[in-house]
Design a protein around this motif. Structure first.
Motif, PDB file in Angstrom:
ATOM      1  N   ASN A 286      -8.567   5.591   3.854  1.00 33.95           N
ATOM      2  CA  ASN A 286      -7.811   6.271   4.906  1.00 33.95           C
ATOM      3  C   ASN A 286      -6.437   5.639   5.136  1.00 33.95           C
ATOM      4  N   ALA A 287      -6.038   4.761   4.239  1.00 34.08           N
ATOM      5  CA  ALA A 287      -4.750   4.094   4.395  1.00 34.08           C
ATOM      6  C   ALA A 287      -3.617   5.115   4.407  1.00 34.08           C
ATOM      7  N   PRO A 288      -2.619   4.918   5.274  1.00 36.34           N
ATOM      8  CA  PRO A 288      -1.486   5.855   5.317  1.00 36.34           C
ATOM      9  C   PRO A 288      -0.781   5.906   3.957  1.00 36.34           C
ATOM     10  N   VAL A 289      -0.341   7.069   3.597  1.00 31.39           N
ATOM     11  CA  VAL A 289       0.409   7.244   2.348  1.00 31.39           C
ATOM     12  C   VAL A 289       1.713   7.934   2.675  1.00 31.39           C
ATOM     13  N   PRO A 290       2.769   7.644   1.928  1.00 29.20           N
ATOM     14  CA  PRO A 290       4.047   8.306   2.203  1.00 29.20           C
ATOM     15  C   PRO A 290       3.952   9.790   1.898  1.00 29.20           C
ATOM     16  N   PRO A 291       4.635  10.626   2.658  1.00 29.23           N
ATOM     17  CA  PRO A 291       4.589  12.071   2.408  1.00 29.23           C
ATOM     18  C   PRO A 291       5.198  12.417   1.060  1.00 29.23           C
ATOM     19  N   LYS A 292       4.606  13.407   0.415  1.00 28.99           N
ATOM     20  CA  LYS A 292       5.142  13.851  -0.866  1.00 28.99           C
ATOM     21  C   LYS A 292       6.390  14.692  -0.639  1.00 28.99           C
TER      22      LYS A 292
ATOM     23  N   ILE B   4       0.838  -1.209   0.000  1.00 33.47           N
ATOM     24  CA  ILE B   4       0.000   0.000   0.000  1.00 33.47           C
ATOM     25  C   ILE B   4       0.870   1.256   0.000  1.00 33.47           C
ATOM     26  N   LEU B   5       1.890   1.278   0.858  1.00 32.14           N
ATOM     27  CA  LEU B   5       2.747   2.454   0.976  1.00 32.14           C
ATOM     28  C   LEU B   5       3.566   2.704  -0.295  1.00 32.14           C
ATOM     29  N   SER B   6       3.915   1.639  -0.997  1.00 26.34           N
ATOM     30  CA  SER B   6       4.714   1.812  -2.214  1.00 26.34           C
ATOM     31  C   SER B   6       3.870   2.217  -3.420  1.00 26.34           C
ATOM     32  N   GLY B   7       2.525   2.116  -3.258  1.00 24.87           N
ATOM     33  CA  GLY B   7       1.647   2.472  -4.363  1.00 24.87           C
ATOM     34  C   GLY B   7       1.289   1.307  -5.264  1.00 24.87           C
TER      35      GLY B   7
END
Length: 486
Positions: A84-90, A30-33
């Motif tokens: 609402n899954a966490p996403v890495p900051p841009k 999820i975090l990697s997209g």
């Protein structure tokens, strides 16, 4: 859209409990997209069966991810990636001022105009990839290579993994090359006469830096390995291309001022011609008369599935004037970047010192992994497997070329993994190669292999190491049809 269960796998030596590993695997996706909002996860039963774990382990992992907002549950439909899954900051780069450097003035040397044959990063997606020098994943022994890599990471090999060799190499790899690889080429060498390099290109660079200066003359074959010619053109030495014939480099054509001869006698690059033993003796005699050094690039000798390879030029050298270059790039995989060079001790001593100034030594873990892969017999097994498959593909190439009327300019008498082809003189194969890509066909135009401004445009190379046998004939037909329309 559902996420395929095949995208999930557990690492062989994964850390933590199985539940934790599954949680981490999904969270990283999820975090990697790779996994997008709204995509459905495999059912707990299906994922458990795929991973070989209990269903309750997967259910507990899903429940924990649900509590952390990575996943959301939809009734009896299953689990989905949450909005609402966490996403890495841009990342927002810091604004910089306008550069004021005059790069035309600052750059003392230019290298970007050198000849190169681009290899598409997505060549595996081509239907007909007649690409040269790339690894075929169906033939590579990935399982045993991984086991050797894990073994090289063990406590027993801690020193080989972590130490600074300074200017030395892994003794196990050197020993294998000295006792097993070189004798197959008729070469006898002591450890002090062997140096590990980052592939053949690094070896050629080292040899040219040590043997050539501004008042020296280097002879190269024409056509030849384009990167070698580009490399030499950046030195201050004179570079003299000599046209090859069906037997390779003609010794009588060497000019009297020759200092270093670069040659590929066992498998000429790119024409695949093999230099007969008689001519090899003549080449050594001519080099002795000129007091010239010889750099022998013995690439692809392992791929001699049609007959035993001829002895290396180095094996016939009695004066110590031949520098031998070998590589594992073609027989293992090009990304390994591991080769070796063999020469008299005074030369290797200088090469070792020069290498230490640039990169010290190839990574110890890579050297030890290769040493295990070679010494445990996996390398020989892979060569046998590759030779058998390449023989099958070569047969398919021969039949297709004959059927569709293409012209062969050079086919290795001992084997190899490519054919040197020619089209009618009016055909520009660089342009044709670009148009063939639209039909998912990749070929390599031959012009970059030639020296000078008036290069023939009608040659091209067809590699068959990475194309399935059943795709060879249809691909050759597309090439033949394209040539006929020119």
């Amino acid at each position: 859209m559902g996420i395929s269960v095949d995208t999930f796998f557990l690492e062989l030596n994964g850390q933590g409990t199985l539940q934790a590993q599954i949680q981490q695997m999904i969270a990283e996706g999820i975090l990697s997209g790779r996994f997008h909002v709204g995509e459905k996860l495999p059912s707990s039963r299906k994922l458990a069966s795929h991973l070989g774990v209990s269903r309750i382990t997967v259910t507990l992992a899903y429940t924990e991810l649900l509590a952390n907002d990575y996943l959301t549950a939809r009734g009896r439909s299953g689990y989905y990636v949450s909005e609402n899954a966490p996403v890495p900051p841009k990342y927002t780069p810091i604004q910089r001022g306008t550069e004021t450097v005059d790069w035309d003035k600052a750059l003392a040397r230019r290298f970007v105009d050198s000849d190169v044959l681009p290899k598409p990063w997505n060549w595996r997606d081509y239907t007909y990839p007649f690409i040269y020098g790339q690894a075929d994943r169906t033939l590579f022994d990935h399982a045993n290579w991984r086991l050797c890599a894990v073994r090289a990471l063990g406590h027993k090999d801690f020193e080989s993994l972590t130490r600074d060799y300074v200017d030395q190499d892994d003794p196990l790899l050197i020993e294998f090359i000295a006792r097993h690889t070189l004798p197959r080429r008729g070469i006898s060498a002591r450890p002090e006469e062997i140096l590990i390099t980052l592939g053949a290109q690094n070896a050629l660079w080292l040899a040219s830096r040590i043997l050539l200066t501004h008042n020296h003359t280097a002879v190269i074959e024409d056509p030849c390995y384009y990167a070698l010619r580009s490399l030499l053109n950046h030195w201050d030495c004179a570079v003299v291309p000599i046209g090859v014939d069906k037997d390779g480099l003609p010794p009588e054509a060497l000019p009297d001022e020759t200092d270093v001869i670069f040659t590929t006698p066992s498998h000429q690059s790119p024409t695949t011609a093999t230099m007969p033993i008689t001519r090899r003796r003549q080449l050594l005699d001519r080099a002795r008369d000129l007091d010239a050094m010889v750099v022998e690039d013995d690439y692809e000798f392992e791929m001699a599935f049609l007959g035993a390879p001829s002895p290396a030029l180095k094996s016939m050298d009695r004066d110590g004037r031949v520098i031998y270059v070998g590589s594992f790039s073609k027989s293992l995989f090009p990304g390994l970047r591991l080769g070796y060079m063999v020469g008299s001790e005074p030369f290797i001593r200088e090469a070792r010192a020069l290498r230490s100034l640039v990169l010290r030594h190839p990574p110890g873990h890579i050297q030890r992994t290769a040493a295990y892969f070679l010494s445990l017999g996996h390398y020989d097994a892979q060569i046998r497997r590759m030779s058998k498959e390449l023989s099958k593909r070569r047969d398919a190439m021969d039949k297709a070329i004959d059927e569709y009327g293409l012209s062969v300019a050079g086919r290795g008498v001992m084997g190899g993994s490519s054919m040197w082809m020619s089209a009618p003189e009016h055909v520009d194969m660089s342009q044709l190669a670009r148009s063939l890509q639209i039909q998912s066909v990749h070929i390599e135009p031959g012009a970059p292999f030639f020296a000078g401004p008036d290069r023939p445009q009608n040659f091209y190379r067809l590699g068959y190491s990475s194309i399935a046998p059943d795709r060879i004939a249809p691909g050759v037909k597309l090439i033949a049809d394209a040539i006929q329309t020119q």
